[in-house]
Design an enzyme around this catalytic site. Sequence first.
Site, PDB file in Angstrom:
ATOM      1  N   SER A  11      59.480  39.846  59.852  1.00 37.48           N
ATOM      2  CA  SER A  11      59.040  41.116  60.437  1.00 37.48           C
ATOM      3  C   SER A  11      58.385  40.829  61.792  1.00 37.48           C
ATOM      4  O   SER A  11      58.972  40.097  62.595  1.00 37.48           O
ATOM      5  CB  SER A  11      58.098  41.817  59.458  1.00 37.48           C
ATOM      6  OG  SER A  11      57.687  43.052  59.953  1.00 37.48           O
ATOM      7  N   HIS A  38      62.638  43.553  59.845  1.00 41.59           N
ATOM      8  CA  HIS A  38      62.142  44.910  60.099  1.00 41.59           C
ATOM      9  C   HIS A  38      62.268  45.222  61.584  1.00 41.59           C
ATOM     10  O   HIS A  38      61.999  44.369  62.417  1.00 41.59           O
ATOM     11  CB  HIS A  38      60.666  45.018  59.709  1.00 41.59           C
ATOM     12  CG  HIS A  38      60.421  44.793  58.254  1.00 41.59           C
ATOM     13  ND1 HIS A  38      59.196  44.478  57.756  1.00 41.59           N
ATOM     14  CD2 HIS A  38      61.265  44.829  57.194  1.00 41.59           C
ATOM     15  CE1 HIS A  38      59.277  44.338  56.442  1.00 41.59           C
ATOM     16  NE2 HIS A  38      60.521  44.535  56.088  1.00 41.59           N
ATOM     17  N   ASP A 131      56.286  42.764  52.317  1.00 43.37           N
ATOM     18  CA  ASP A 131      57.702  42.827  51.945  1.00 43.37           C
ATOM     19  C   ASP A 131      58.300  41.416  51.953  1.00 43.37           C
ATOM     20  O   ASP A 131      57.976  40.599  52.818  1.00 43.37           O
ATOM     21  CB  ASP A 131      58.447  43.720  52.937  1.00 43.37           C
ATOM     22  CG  ASP A 131      59.866  44.032  52.499  1.00 43.37           C
ATOM     23  OD1 ASP A 131      60.133  43.986  51.288  1.00 43.37           O
ATOM     24  OD2 ASP A 131      60.701  44.309  53.371  1.00 43.37           O
TER      25      ASP A 131
END
Lengths: 186, 263
Positions: A11, A38, A131
């Site tokens: 991310s 992401h 995540d």
Amino acid sequence: MDYKAVVIGGSAGSFAVVSKLLAALPTTFPLPVIVCMHRQKLVSAGFAQSLGEKSALPVEEPCDKDPVRRGVVFLAPANYHCRIEYDRTFALSTEAPENFCRPAIDYTLASASKCWRNQLIGIILTGANKDGGKGLKSIADRGGYTIVQDPETAAVPTMPRAALRLIQPNEILSPAGITDFLKHLQ
Amino acid sequence: MLSERLKVDYSNFNEGFFRRRLNRMMEKMCMHRLVDLDLALGALVKYDEMTFYLSQPTSEMFRSPASWRTLRRLVSENPSLRHFWLPSLSSYHDLYGLLILLDQAGVSDYSVTCNVVSDRILRSCRELIVERSDDQQDRKNYERLEAQQPWEHYVGDDHRLRPDIAEAMQRVSFRGGWFMNMPEPEPFDVILFRNELLNFNFKLHRQAMHRLTQCLSHRDALLCIGTKERPLGAESLLDDTWAEQGIYALRNAPQPVPATSNA
């Protein structure tokens, strides 16, 4: 171990890491590389293109039902969850975000672990939320090889730390260490 | 049994996707065991609620704004594109988006037909209200349409559609039933079937593509699918000039399928 695929989640701060990592892989790299990062929903083509410019391997955003192929870097498309099916094809979906994210790294990693089981390498990089941890645990539970970026080297350490709270990975490596590991898979 | 009772071929949906929708449906309907589902199906009750929860809503208006921009241009340039079909409307998002887009394209002589499998979806479409939770994303997407009118031109502070668009709903007709159960193909100029093929397996994906291309009324009629969906099985029939935007124009008419074939 005869590995069949590499799956990478990242991310915030991971674009630079993934760029360097892909730039170091040779054209003869024998496995498919599936990258779930992401990003903004509306950032699409330019992202894959930027990664592709630095990579010797082709970088593609898969369409739904496309087959996974060796020697190709697949980048999970923005605003779609990206799963791998048992028949080694991509299954995209517009289901609700998970961990406030779509694509959710957990989904990509967990589905890949069911597909390749102990023949999968899972990597979690820098990132700003939790995540990916559950997905990496899914890979570990099935005997796959797990790597977490050393939080000390991460631009944002939340994601690798969250993964480390769930599992003891096979390796905790710096970005350079991850690159070396993958280069030795040849 | 579910497919038979609800008259939607769930047996050929993507297995993982359908399992997740089924779990969600059972959770929402407080069915804790499969026997609860079995009983509900046997008692012929709550079918509408079931199809509602099994549908995957679109969740944002103007998803993939570049596709909508392209569609707006094509529709405004080509007067033969006036009859629209949304074969599997799962929420208000694509319908309201289409009505706004047609207003921007300066088109008024159009008709829109929507198939809906659930009355609950139909009711939400008729409310003419944009959900507050979606508002920010809808606005962001809308800004990418590069329209002359601001978002507020179409959606009021109370999240209701403005009267012009509400009036445009008179051009919309709804009908029940799953699109694949239509006995005969009907001709339409533009079909919006975006991000629905994702939910199908290979077999149903191909069957759906065949049915949809049969419904394209003329050469240049448009099929709009998701930007990450492929027109599997119908590639030779379609012009892929705007494939990146998920928009395909009919180039060659499909061959009729023999009645006994599954293809």
